[in-house]
Design a protein around this motif. Sequence first.
Motif, mmCIF file in Angstrom:
data_model
loop_
_atom_site.group_PDB
_atom_site.id
_atom_site.type_symbol
_atom_site.label_atom_id
_atom_site.label_comp_id
_atom_site.label_asym_id
_atom_site.label_seq_id
_atom_site.Cartn_x
_atom_site.Cartn_y
_atom_site.Cartn_z
ATOM 1 N N ALA A 236 28.430 -104.112 50.115
ATOM 2 C CA ALA A 236 28.835 -103.804 48.826
ATOM 3 C C ALA A 236 29.230 -105.186 48.210
ATOM 4 O O ALA A 236 30.760 -105.340 47.851
ATOM 5 N N PRO A 237 28.283 -105.890 47.800
ATOM 6 C CA PRO A 237 28.659 -107.088 47.254
ATOM 7 C C PRO A 237 29.467 -107.190 45.860
ATOM 8 O O PRO A 237 30.095 -108.135 45.764
ATOM 9 N N HIS A 238 29.306 -105.848 45.086
ATOM 10 C CA HIS A 238 29.978 -106.069 43.971
ATOM 11 C C HIS A 238 31.702 -106.200 44.112
ATOM 12 O O HIS A 238 32.343 -106.533 43.224
ATOM 13 N N ALA A 239 32.128 -105.896 45.335
ATOM 14 C CA ALA A 239 33.537 -105.928 45.861
ATOM 15 C C ALA A 239 33.953 -107.240 45.800
ATOM 16 O O ALA A 239 35.248 -107.546 45.688
ATOM 17 N N ILE A 240 32.995 -108.378 46.042
ATOM 18 C CA ILE A 240 33.573 -109.753 46.034
ATOM 19 C C ILE A 240 33.937 -110.281 44.666
ATOM 20 O O ILE A 240 34.451 -111.402 44.659
ATOM 21 N N LEU A 241 33.339 -109.760 43.537
ATOM 22 C CA LEU A 241 33.555 -110.015 42.153
ATOM 23 C C LEU A 241 34.865 -110.529 41.804
ATOM 24 O O LEU A 241 35.013 -112.012 41.169
#
Length: 309
Positions: A236-241
């Motif tokens: 869930a790469p968006h969680a790192i934004l």
Amino acid sequence: MNIELPGTAGPAGWPAADCHCASCARLRAAGVRYEPFSALIDGVPLAGCPQEAVPGGRDVRAPSGGRILVAEPGGRPEPRGVYDAVFLDPAVPDHLGRLRDLGAVRPDTRVVPVHLDHRLRSPEELERRLSHWLDPVPGPHRTLLLGGTRSGKSAEAELRLAACPDVTYLATSAPRDDAEWSARVEAHRRRRPSWWRTVETTALPEALESAAGAVLVDGIGTWLTAAIDEAGAWDAPHAILPRLDELIGAWRRTPARVVAVSDEVGLSLVPTTASGRAFRDLLGLLNQRLAAESEEAALVVAGRVVGLP
């Protein structure tokens, strides 16, 4: 104290006779020659001035009373006090940082590069390096250096800060049980000046907020890997934004002179895994955002530096 320099090159001159390296060939084709190092101090040849041998060079007294530290070719002369001028070999720039750290070189000390030869690519490359060494930019000032694997980007970052007296090296990789990676880390450590402080941390935003002096960050890609791991965000790469936002905010607010190294990931093959593609996209986005907040950005390719407007 008056200093005249009839010659600034190494013992063989630059270009050296019968040398066909690119550096010597370029100068020879241009009809340019630098004569072997010699100096007149208040009108007196350097050899005629009172002097004392020190490890790596000479401690010289000028007729007018000034004090000069003179390096041997490739030498790191040991200081015996505070100097009005230093004649140093630019092939060992970290020695200037050491002299500044010891207080032997002050802001009003004249720094003179001597023993010039084909260890330098060109006079223009010397001028580029001297622009970083002789009058270091105070913070806040941010530089982003981009490059591919083995491009020379880390060496360029270290070169830019080599003459600074006070450098903190922020190593951002998380610990790994990997012999090959450990060997890479150790090679970087051996290359750095021994008096630099090394801080191993993945808390990069916090480190930048509290930083002072000169800071080298190596690197942004390893920090991003650790941040994704810590957040469990590979699926869930968006969680790192939000974490990227924190880093950009700290980069904008840092009071330090920072040189950061990051991987240019957009020039290779498209990763075959979803996590690889997510990492590429996140790092590409982060590089763009850091560059937008940087006074300087450059691309390092095969050891050559291309400034990015």
